[in-house]
Design an enzyme around this catalytic site. Structure first.
Site, PDB file in Angstrom:
ATOM      1  N   ASP A 324       1.259  -1.025  -0.055  1.00 18.17           N
ATOM      2  CA  ASP A 324      -0.124   0.200   0.351  1.00 18.17           C
ATOM      3  C   ASP A 324       1.094   1.185   0.262  1.00 18.17           C
ATOM      4  OD1 ASP A 324      -2.258   1.108   0.267  1.00 18.17           O
ATOM      5  OD2 ASP A 324      -2.356   1.424   2.622  1.00 18.17           O
ATOM      6  N   THR A 326       0.617   4.230   1.106  1.00 14.30           N
ATOM      7  CA  THR A 326      -0.006   5.383   2.890  1.00 14.30           C
ATOM      8  C   THR A 326       0.287   4.524   3.726  1.00 14.30           C
ATOM      9  OG1 THR A 326      -1.829   6.520   1.413  1.00 14.30           O
ATOM     10  CG2 THR A 326      -1.338   6.790   3.896  1.00 14.30           C
ATOM     11  N   ASP A 558      -1.783  -1.341   6.114  1.00 15.29           N
ATOM     12  CA  ASP A 558      -1.543  -0.665   7.930  1.00 15.29           C
ATOM     13  C   ASP A 558      -3.433  -0.218   7.762  1.00 15.29           C
ATOM     14  OD1 ASP A 558      -1.804   1.264   6.812  1.00 15.29           O
ATOM     15  OD2 ASP A 558      -0.427   2.933   7.200  1.00 15.29           O
TER      16      ASP A 558
END
Length: 811
Positions: A324, A326, A558
């Site tokens: 991912d 971010t 996350d």
């Protein structure tokens, strides 16, 4: 709609979950339990007493390391030596029982200590209301009737009933397999093991401890284990086969020496033990367990929590990393860079401040907006729609100020809109762009947001992690492809990835254009590197598509939108600051939140797997030549050439001691499947050459007039040990200075056994007869040439570049 907390009435409870009557308690959902109510429930055993994720207990570690198949075999053979009164020196192999158990226990206890400490640090802590205050507690401190607060990404730790909700959506896919989130209303049941994917709320705990829905599954999944890996299952398969071989080999040996060679029972039993001991790869399990345990300790020092030990092995086999953007390539925090007002008639800054206040659990984008707009205008909230990764927008409706939405311009606006085009141009610079707009429908309407009128563009800066480029460069060097999969605009994601030099970043793919068919999706995902506007369901599908192409996939993330993909990936890697749900399903948690830790995890896995395969060649070569030699001697009806002391010291200097160092050495080769077949391709021919050379030498010595039994054994010892040392020479390649020193030390020790008078007497060795030693040395020379030639030919056939000297090259 918002369900106010006051709408949830207090409730009574007079029976515990175990059926034990307790004092009737009235619990206020607004204030939660009082300290006295908590004490009464703890005293009644109404606690969430499910064991936390942790390692094996000390007792389990002791039993697992003492009561093993190998220790049992050695204990029986040692008992035979004790019974015939030859403990010293023929019982030296008995020390292996102590060594195997002690070293394995020490290393695993060290790993247990590290793992337990990290598990506590990485533990998801629910927020409960106690005496009107919201406090974080450990999961085992939750008691019956606790009021637990929930927000996006929070894992539901016990079963309960929803009290108050604000657009709360719960993902129960880990329990039911259904990926669509379930909208919860007051009074609805919530189950442990699910997690909140949008909205906020609170619920009352109705089942705690082992009565909770997912408690038994969680308890099983939380056990520290050394199983369920290709490496260990391969070794276990080999051990089972060897165990079956011991029975006919032992029977043939004892029969041959008792009846064909008329030996006394003690001598016959000693010969049988000498034949069986080297068949068992005694140090292989020890070194495997130790290498894994040391891996846990090393990774623990880097704040990396290994929640399932085989993950170390699995990550070493990974050839594709899905990351991912971010929290992985960029830091979680953002900064509001610019607000481009499009409609001067609108109260843009007041609207942004009101939206920030309306969400009790804002995401990183809204936090940056709230930081820049701290003064809320006091607008009256009538409805709220929390941000969802699936719909890509959030919003709020206000009594006198209308309906406002904040989200992705390319989702809220139609294609061809000039504002959308402007947002895409800005996003192509690596910035995150959100649209503030007025919606034609209330945000809690089923058809929301309806038609959106642009009011402002919100430009956010994302800070790229300083270590991201080095990490991507590492994976490129290792032939591990990286796929950046994000919910952000594809052009923005591509710009960030391109600034880090990721190959293929110049061709980002908008996930809304991805095909639905699995084979077409697999081709697209395999051929591209950057994807934007990816929904949680698509992330999961993309992981599955890569796996269908034969790739071993690691997924890092996350956020709550990463949970499904993390769960389905071969290896799930979560950030320590990520949502509790991601940490719960991941096999590895990076507690320091550094993507740059991942290469160290990969390197540690490669070290473990590569070195275990390396030393397995030594142990299984010994097993092969021991089995073949025992059967050849038995069929030829000759006395077994060795005493137990001979095979023990041969094992020490050609395998045991060097394997200990080789198992912990650096190793950068990517792990591959087919462990058993690859090891046996080396062990079988090398073992066959050694056994034939030793048998021919022994047969020659036995038929030479004037040669004593000790001299015949010594000649066989020279032939077998010399070629076995050369196998060690091959396995240790490529050479660096410490490996050369190790090999020199082993050769010196081996020669010392043969040449030092005290050693000759103690181990019953006599190299004084040239008629025996010369043929033995010839056998060694021939065996060395054959094994060396086979090693080079095998490398050519397998297309591997074989090295003699220098640091090991990266795969």
């Amino acid at each position: 709609m918002v369900a106010p907390l006051s709408a949830a009435r207090p409730y009574d409870r007079d029976v515990s979950t175990t059926g034990t009557p307790v004092t009737t308690d009235e619990v206020d959902p607004l204030r939660g339990l009082t300290d006295e109510q908590v004490r009464r429930r703890v005293a009644a055993g109404q606690t969430n007493d499910v064991p936390a994720r942790a390692s094996r207990t000390v007792g389990e570690i002791v039993r697992a390391n003492v009561f093993t198949r190998i220790n049992a075999i050695f204990a029986v053979l040692f008992g035979i030596i004790v019974a015939i009164g030859r403990v010293v020196p023929d019982g030296l192999f008995g020390l292996l029982i102590i060594a195997n158990s002690a070293i394995g226990m020490i290393q695993e206890l060290r790993a247990k200590k590290t793992l337990d400490q990290l598990a506590i640090v990485g533990q998801a802590k629910p927020v409960v209301r106690r005496d009107g205050a919201s406090v974080e507690v450990a999961p085992h401190e939750v008691v019956l009737d606790d009021v637990i607060e929930l927000g996006p990404g929070d894992k539901i730790v016990v079963d309960g009933v929803a009290l108050a909700v604000e657009g709360m959506e719960v993902d129960e896919s880990l329990l039911t397999g259904e990926s669509d989130p379930v909208v919860k209303q007051p009074g609805d049941q919530v189950l442990s093991g699910s997690f909140v994917c949008a909205g906020t709320g609170s619920y009352r705990a109705t089942k705690v401890g082992r009565e909770a829905y997912a408690a038994k599954l969680a308890e099983e999944a939380s056990k520290f284990t050394l199983v369920s890996s290709e490496l260990r299952s391969g070794i276990d398969k080999i051990l089972r086969f060897i165990t079956f071989l011991l029975i006919p080999a032992g029977a043939l040996s004892i029969y041959n020496q008792l009846f064909n060679n008329s030996q006394a029972l003690p001598d016959a039993l000693s010969g049988m033990v000498a034949a069986l001991v080297p068949m068992v790869p005694e140090g292989l399990i020890l070194l495997t367990s130790m290498a894994f345990a040391v891996g846990v300790i090393r990774l623990g020092k880097r704040q990396c929590l290994v929640q399932e030990l085989p993950a170390i092995e699995g990550l070493a086999r990974v050839d594709t990393v899905c990351a991912d953007k971010t929290g992985t390539l960029t830091e979680n925090g953002m900064r509001l860079s610019e607000v481009r007002v499009l409609d001067q008639q609108m109260r843009v800054h007041d609207a942004l401040a009101a939206l920030a206040v309306a969400d009790p659990r804002p995401n990183a984008s809204l936090e940056a907006i709230a930081e820049a707009h701290p003064d809320a205008p006091g607008w009256q909230l009538t409805a709220a729609a929390p941000f969802s990764s699936a719909r890509k927008w959030s919003g709020a409706s206000f009594a006198d100020e209308g309906d406002w939405v904040l989200g992705a311009p390319d989702v809220l606006l139609t294609e061809g809109d000039e504002v959308r085009a402007e947002a895409e141009r800005t996003g192509a610079q690596g910035l995150r762009v959100l649209l503030l707009g007025r919606s034609s429908l209330a945000v809690d309407d089923a058809q929301a947001p309806g038609v959106v009128r642009p009011v402002a563009l919100i430009v956010l800066e994302q800070r790229i992690r300083p270590d991201a480029k080095d990490t991507l460069d590492f994976f490129a060097e290792q032939n591990v492809s990286v796929k950046v999969i994000s919910g952000d605009n594809a052009l923005s994601v591509g710009a960030v990835a391109g600034s880090l030099g990721l190959p293929g970043a110049e061709r980002p793919v908008d996930a809304r254009t991805l095909p639905d068919k699995q084979n077409q999706l697999a081709d697209t995902v395999e051929g591209s590197a950057v994807f934007g506007r990816v929904t949680p369901g698509q992330k999961r599908a993309m992981v599955g598509a890569l796996q269908s192409k034969g790739h071993t996939v690691a997924m890092t993330g996350d956020g709550v939108n990463d949970v499904l993909a993390l769960k389905d990936a071969d290896i799930g890697v979560a950030m320590g600051a990520g949502s509790p749900a991601t940490r719960a399903v991941a096999q590895i948690v990076l507690l320091d939140n550094k993507f740059a830790t991942l290469p160290h995890v990969v390197a540690e896995g490669r070290r473990v797997i590569g070195n275990i395969e390396r030393v397995s060649n030594l142990f299984l070569t010994k097993t092969v030549y021991s089995v073949l030699l025992a059967f050849m001697v038995g069929i030829a009806q000759l006395p077994y050439p060795f005493l137990p002391r001979h095979v023990t010291i041969l094992g020490w200097f050609t395998i045991g001691l060097p394997a200990f160092f080789l198992a912990l050495a650096p190793n950068y080769e990517r792990a591959r499947s087919g462990f058993v077949s690859r090891v046996m391709r080396m062990a079988i021919p090398a073992g066959a050459v050694i056994s034939v050379a030793a048998f021919v030498t022994y047969l020659n010595a036995h038929g030479t007039p004037g040669v004593t039994v000790v001299q015949a054994s010594t000649g066989t010892f020279i032939a077998l040990g010399g070629i076995a040392l050369w196998v060690l020479v091959i396995v240790a390649r490529p050479y660096v200075w410490w490996k050369v020193a190790l090999l020199a030390a082993m050769v010196a020790m081996y020669l010392g056994l043969l040449l030092i008078p005290v050693s000759q007497t103690f181990f019953q060795l006599d190299p004084s007869n040239p008629a025996v030693v010369t043929p033995a040395l010839v056998s060694v020379a021939i065996g060395v040439v054959l094994i060396e030639a086979f090693w080079w030919i095998d490398g050519r056939i397998r297309g591997e570049r074989r090295q003699l000297f220098g640091a090991q090259k990266l795969d």
